[in-house]
Design a protein around this motif. Structure first.
Motif, mmCIF file in Angstrom:
data_model
loop_
_atom_site.group_PDB
_atom_site.id
_atom_site.type_symbol
_atom_site.label_atom_id
_atom_site.label_comp_id
_atom_site.label_asym_id
_atom_site.label_seq_id
_atom_site.Cartn_x
_atom_site.Cartn_y
_atom_site.Cartn_z
ATOM 1 N N PHE A 197 21.478 35.778 47.888
ATOM 2 C CA PHE A 197 22.463 35.424 48.905
ATOM 3 C C PHE A 197 23.885 35.395 48.369
ATOM 4 C CE2 PHE A 197 20.187 34.349 52.708
ATOM 5 C CZ PHE A 197 18.893 34.157 52.264
ATOM 6 N N ILE A 198 24.756 36.020 49.132
ATOM 7 C CA ILE A 198 26.201 35.933 48.831
ATOM 8 C C ILE A 198 26.826 35.086 49.908
ATOM 9 C CG2 ILE A 198 28.367 37.181 48.985
ATOM 10 C CD1 ILE A 198 27.537 39.195 47.357
ATOM 11 N N SER A 199 27.544 34.042 49.501
ATOM 12 C CA SER A 199 28.257 33.275 50.523
ATOM 13 C C SER A 199 29.669 32.961 50.061
ATOM 14 C CB SER A 199 27.494 31.989 50.865
ATOM 15 O OG SER A 199 27.010 31.376 49.715
ATOM 16 N N VAL A 200 30.451 32.436 50.973
ATOM 17 C CA VAL A 200 31.829 32.063 50.671
ATOM 18 C C VAL A 200 32.000 30.604 51.049
ATOM 19 C CG1 VAL A 200 34.257 32.466 51.231
ATOM 20 C CG2 VAL A 200 32.690 34.393 51.063
ATOM 21 N N ILE A 201 32.424 29.797 50.077
ATOM 22 C CA ILE A 201 32.697 28.383 50.367
ATOM 23 C C ILE A 201 34.129 28.316 50.870
ATOM 24 C CG2 ILE A 201 32.549 26.049 49.462
ATOM 25 C CD1 ILE A 201 30.111 27.482 48.597
ATOM 26 N N PRO A 202 34.336 27.996 52.145
ATOM 27 C CA PRO A 202 35.702 28.055 52.677
ATOM 28 C C PRO A 202 36.607 26.991 52.049
ATOM 29 C CG PRO A 202 34.214 27.104 54.296
ATOM 30 C CD PRO A 202 33.370 27.512 53.139
ATOM 31 N N LEU A 203 37.896 27.312 51.994
ATOM 32 C CA LEU A 203 38.857 26.355 51.466
ATOM 33 C C LEU A 203 39.443 25.483 52.563
ATOM 34 C CD1 LEU A 203 40.678 28.569 48.850
ATOM 35 C CD2 LEU A 203 39.217 26.616 48.437
ATOM 36 N N GLU A 218 25.375 32.080 38.946
ATOM 37 C CA GLU A 218 26.378 32.763 38.155
ATOM 38 C C GLU A 218 27.564 31.830 37.984
ATOM 39 O OE1 GLU A 218 25.064 37.165 39.574
ATOM 40 O OE2 GLU A 218 27.162 36.617 39.631
ATOM 41 N N GLY A 219 28.394 32.078 36.967
ATOM 42 C CA GLY A 219 29.427 31.096 36.669
ATOM 43 C C GLY A 219 30.852 31.501 36.995
ATOM 44 N N ILE A 220 31.047 32.450 37.898
ATOM 45 C CA ILE A 220 32.423 32.896 38.134
ATOM 46 C C ILE A 220 32.969 32.326 39.435
ATOM 47 C CG2 ILE A 220 33.888 34.905 38.510
ATOM 48 C CD1 ILE A 220 32.005 36.489 36.761
ATOM 49 N N ARG A 221 34.222 31.839 39.376
ATOM 50 C CA ARG A 221 34.849 31.255 40.543
ATOM 51 C C ARG A 221 35.901 32.242 41.044
ATOM 52 N NH1 ARG A 221 35.250 26.370 42.861
ATOM 53 N NH2 ARG A 221 33.885 25.193 41.533
ATOM 54 N N ALA A 280 33.570 39.100 53.363
ATOM 55 C CA ALA A 280 33.949 37.695 53.531
ATOM 56 C C ALA A 280 34.528 37.524 54.923
ATOM 57 C CB ALA A 280 34.992 37.308 52.494
ATOM 58 N N ASN A 281 34.260 36.383 55.570
ATOM 59 C CA ASN A 281 34.925 36.152 56.851
ATOM 60 C C ASN A 281 35.861 34.946 56.797
ATOM 61 O OD1 ASN A 281 33.508 33.746 57.383
ATOM 62 N ND2 ASN A 281 32.065 34.702 58.777
ATOM 63 N N GLN A 282 35.952 34.344 55.602
ATOM 64 C CA GLN A 282 36.871 33.216 55.456
ATOM 65 C C GLN A 282 37.530 33.263 54.094
ATOM 66 O OE1 GLN A 282 34.155 29.873 56.955
ATOM 67 N NE2 GLN A 282 36.190 29.246 57.550
ATOM 68 N N LEU A 283 38.660 32.596 54.006
ATOM 69 C CA LEU A 283 39.349 32.441 52.739
ATOM 70 C C LEU A 283 38.576 31.389 51.960
ATOM 71 C CD1 LEU A 283 41.985 32.948 51.067
ATOM 72 C CD2 LEU A 283 42.924 30.950 52.214
ATOM 73 N N GLY A 284 38.054 31.757 50.781
ATOM 74 C CA GLY A 284 37.273 30.774 50.059
ATOM 75 C C GLY A 284 36.807 31.282 48.713
ATOM 76 N N ILE A 285 35.859 30.558 48.148
ATOM 77 C CA ILE A 285 35.330 30.888 46.822
ATOM 78 C C ILE A 285 33.979 31.577 46.977
ATOM 79 C CG2 ILE A 285 34.660 29.951 44.584
ATOM 80 C CD1 ILE A 285 37.528 29.384 45.149
ATOM 81 N N HIS A 318 39.842 23.785 44.355
ATOM 82 C CA HIS A 318 39.329 25.096 43.976
ATOM 83 C C HIS A 318 39.325 25.305 42.465
ATOM 84 C CE1 HIS A 318 43.646 25.185 44.257
ATOM 85 N NE2 HIS A 318 43.653 26.208 43.430
ATOM 86 N N THR A 319 39.786 24.319 41.699
ATOM 87 C CA THR A 319 39.865 24.497 40.250
ATOM 88 C C THR A 319 38.561 24.086 39.579
ATOM 89 O OG1 THR A 319 40.761 22.289 39.919
ATOM 90 C CG2 THR A 319 42.347 24.059 40.250
ATOM 91 N N VAL A 320 38.480 24.436 38.324
ATOM 92 C CA VAL A 320 37.268 24.178 37.550
ATOM 93 C C VAL A 320 37.487 22.940 36.673
ATOM 94 C CG1 VAL A 320 36.014 25.086 35.575
ATOM 95 C CG2 VAL A 320 36.440 26.535 37.547
ATOM 96 N N GLY A 321 36.412 22.176 36.425
ATOM 97 C CA GLY A 321 36.550 21.019 35.530
ATOM 98 C C GLY A 321 37.274 19.856 36.178
#
Lengths: 234, 250, 258
Positions: free
Chosen positions: A58-64, A13-16, A46-51, A216-219
């Motif tokens: 699967f749902i995951s969170v990429i931590p910042l 999916e394409g949403i950040r 979520a257990n962390q601040l992230g994307i 965390h930005t796109v592009g």
């Protein structure tokens, strides 16, 4: 916060979307990935601040942010903090210092002679060879390219941002190396070794810090390419 | 607590000494990532309270003998700066600071996935720069934002707030005068998505009915505080986020 | 707890110095951007928060009434304390002040005391019995190198904006602005190899062999000095540093609050 754009984490999916610990990510029918946890009723939080990242079920969170969590076969850049008779102790920017045993080096070292090969303050490109259940970590110098690093400069950034410095299919790191004529060795533990001329090293450091800030930005690859090519013309 | 005073803490129309209604919070403002060296940090202004929190970790536990082989330990140190109160406080921990440090550590441990980091310590430092009652709640509230900033895996953020009794009325979020001359003080912290209580202390005199009124006020306020915590974290990464502070209200 | 600097980092700083540069692109005699905010803590009689690069320091002034020292019955009392709290750096430990914290407090104190910034006799209420006790509490919030200069700027800024709470002690009197007669500014130079840099950043401070702080007043006179670390300076180097400190002191003094 939602921004449309290419998901560079390889999701379908394409949403950040930025998520906060405790935020409900899914009510049912999904599997918890990294950065998440599941309660008995099937809800995933979520257990962390992230994307937020969704890939198949699967749902995951990429931590910042976060310290480096050692994984077997990761390449890391370590700093010697202690020397003993048959081991050295490395700081690998993780909660756990990592010992390197003489048998895991390319050298034949006599007992007690360890200081002649590596000393406190030396920086070495290593591989994480073992991580046990209590998180005791071991590193090794056996492997292609693993060696003591000299010259150049070292920069440290937040480990979760390392993938952005490398980029999808190494796109980002190629751009940096191309425009600055520097060679980069990236450790999964947030440390990057830069080799090149003094002026170009300064440029690389500037760019890496920019990537860390805008991770965390796109592009990002496009904007960094632009940034570097403009600098070249002046 | 419970000193005699000629000050009228609540007027006939129900307004308090600082103009608030009985269930009104003081203005709260939270900022994330304010320090460079710490792994995570946050700053809060809550009424006249000014509290700074910083997190280091997980990192090697010192002293060694406190290490736990199966999980991380949480070591919180709450401290009041010498200039944070009207009568200068001698630097160094006193018994009150030690107790507050303990209950805050325990609340944090409850929501943190400590099993992921055996033998380490998660060090949380709370520094009160200016105090005006409710510092432990402000401290825990801002510490949980600092923990999220540091990337420590947690079940949820931890909003905390106190309620109390003043001139016979149950009120929310005591200010200094109310704390000094009031009849009860009840600080509380919860895990927002489950409503579970992870910090609770009380001193004074409350009937069961008064206690129930206090907790009901608190649950509502804690929801508002949690929203502010989330907004503070979002603001760091998205400058165009809407409401990041409250000027008072429920 | 000591921080071990990677050899590569140390070598890089030296290589940059060879080409006349510093890690953050400053000149050797350039100070980092300074941000000063006063009146930041209302529970204190005076306060200032100083950001010197990434170093962040908060100084609070508290005043209370007490007995004078027996040998100076007409003088108020000035006490300076520094807290290097663990949140400011992974290398700061909890507990009583370390020798670095004590040195920091004493150097800041010396600058203020020896320059007679505060006329302690003006802080006398009843000779031999009651005087004002003035506490300068320095709280280090973020360690990014050069705590002494940041703390000294914080102290003098806080003092300049301090109100003596006379009305609370002596009914019928009014609060008054603390009279500050002189403005000492500390200037620290770090030496590594043969290179000397002003206002060392964190990395420079960690590899420095020696350090010299010179506190000057508005006339360019030297009021306090402190040499630190285990390296050495030649007399020539010291003279250069003194001259530079006076010049930098002048520049920084312009940035102090009114």
């Amino acid at each position: 916060m939602k921004t449309e754009g290419k998901n560079e984490t390889g999701g379908t999916e394409g949403i950040r979307e930025l998520v906060i610990p405790g935020e409900l990510l899914s009510e049912k029918d999904m599997q918890p990935g990294t950065g998440t946890y599941q309660e008995d009723d099937g809800k995933i939080y979520a257990n962390q601040l992230g994307i937020k990242s969704v890939r198949d079920k699967f749902i995951s969170v990429i931590p910042l942010n976060g310290r480096y969590n050692p994984r077997v076969n990761d390449t890391v850049i370590g700093k010697v903090i202690d020397v003993a008779s048959s081991t050295w102790l490395f700081d690998i920017n993780s909660p756990y210092p990592a010992p390197l045993h003489v048998t895991e080096t390319p050298w034949r070292i006599d007992f007690g002679d360890t200081g002649r090969y590596l000393n406190v303050g030396d920086v070495v490109l290593l591989r994480v060879s073992e991580v046990d259940e209590t998180k005791k970590v071991q590193v090794s110098m056996r492997g292609p390219g693993l060696r003591k690093l000299t010259g150049g400069a070292i920069i440290e950034i937040s480990p979760p941002k390392i993938p952005r410095v490398i980029g999808k299919n190494a796109s980002m790191i190629s751009v940096i190396q191309k425009y600055t004529n520097c060679k980069l060795h990236v450790g999964q533990n947030g440390r990057i070794w830069i080799d090149g001329s003094i002026e170009k090293i300064e440029k690389v450091i500037e760019v890496v810090k920019k990537i860390e800030k805008e991770a965390h930005t796109v592009g990002l690859t496009e904007s960094i390419t632009k940034y570097l090519s403009v600098g070249e013309k002046t | 607590m419970g000193g005699k005073s000629d000050i009228k803490l609540i007027n006939e129309d129900g307004t308090r000494i600082d103009g608030r209604r009985e269930n009104e919070l003081r203005p709260i403002k939270i900022e994330t990532g304010v320090l460079e060296r710490a792994d995570g940090s946050a700053y809060i202004e809550w009424g006249k309270n000014k509290v700074l929190a910083a997190v280091y970790g997980p990192r090697e536990a010192h002293p060694r003998h406190l290490q736990n082989p199966t999980r991380a330990i949480v070591q919180c140190k709450y401290n009041m700066a010498a200039f944070s109160v009207s009568d200068r406080k001698r630097p160094g921990p006193d018994r009150r600071s030690v107790e507050i440090s303990k209950v805050i550590s325990e609340a944090i441990e409850c929501v943190t996935f400590t099993e992921r980091f055996p033998r380490t310590s998660i060090d949380v430092y709370i520094e009160v720069l200016q105090a005006d009652a409710g510092t432990r709640c402000a401290g825990l509230t801002v510490a949980s934002v600092a923990l999220a900033d540091a990337g420590i895996p947690m079940r949820d953020l931890i909003p905390a707030c106190a309620a109390g009794k003043v001139d016979g009325h149950v009120v929310l979020d005591l200010c200094k005068e109310e704390d000094n001359f009031g009849e009860a003080d009840l600080p509380m912290a919860i895990i927002p998505h489950s409503g579970k209580i992870i910090l609770m202390q009380m001193d004074g005199n409350l009937s069961v009915a008064e206690f129930n009124k206090a907790t009901s006020m608190l649950f509502k306020a804690l929801g508002t505080i949690n929203d502010l915590q989330k907004a503070a974290l979002r603001k760091k990464y998205s400058p165009t986020f809407e409401q990041t502070e409250t000027t008072g209200g429920e | 707890m000591e921080e071990i600097v990677a050899d590569i980092k140390k070598d890089y700083i030296y290589h940059l110095a060879e080409t006349g540069k510093r890690v953050d692109n400053r000149e050797f005699d350039e100070v980092r951007p300074i941000k000063i905010e006063t009146g930041v803590v209302s529970s204190a009689e005076g306060s200032a928060r100083v950001k010197l690069g990434s170093t962040d320091v908060l100084v609070g002034i508290k005043m209370s009434v007490g007995e004078p020292f027996p040998d100076t019955p007409n003088s108020g009392v000035l006490t300076t304390n520094a807290e290097m709290i663990p949140m400011a750096s992974p290398t700061f430990e909890s507990g009583p002040p370390s020798k670095d914290a004590i040195e920091l407090a004493r150097v800041v104190d010396r600058g203020i005391r020896e320059s007679e910034s505060i006329d302690l006799e003006k802080l006398c209420i009843t000779p031999g019995e009651k005087v004002w006790i003035l506490f300068i509490d320095t709280h280090i919030l973020d360690y990014g190198g050069n705590l002494i200069d940041a703390a000294a700027i914080g102290a003098i800024s806080a003092l300049k904006t301090t109100t003596v709470p006379s009305s609370t002690i002596l009914p019928g009197t009014e609060n008054f602005q603390l009279p500050v007669n002189h403005l000492p500014i500390a200037c620290t130079v770090a030496k590594f190899g043969n290179y000397m840099v002003v206002d060392p950043g964190l990395d420079e401070e960690l590899i420095a062999d020696a350090r010299l702080t010179v506190t000057t007043d508005e006339h360019g006179n030297i009021r306090a000095m402190q040499k630190g670390l285990s390296g050495s300076f030649t007399l020539d180097e010291v003279e250069k540093i003194v001259k530079l400190s006076s010049h930098i002191g002048k520049e920084i003094r312009k940035k102090l609050p009114e």
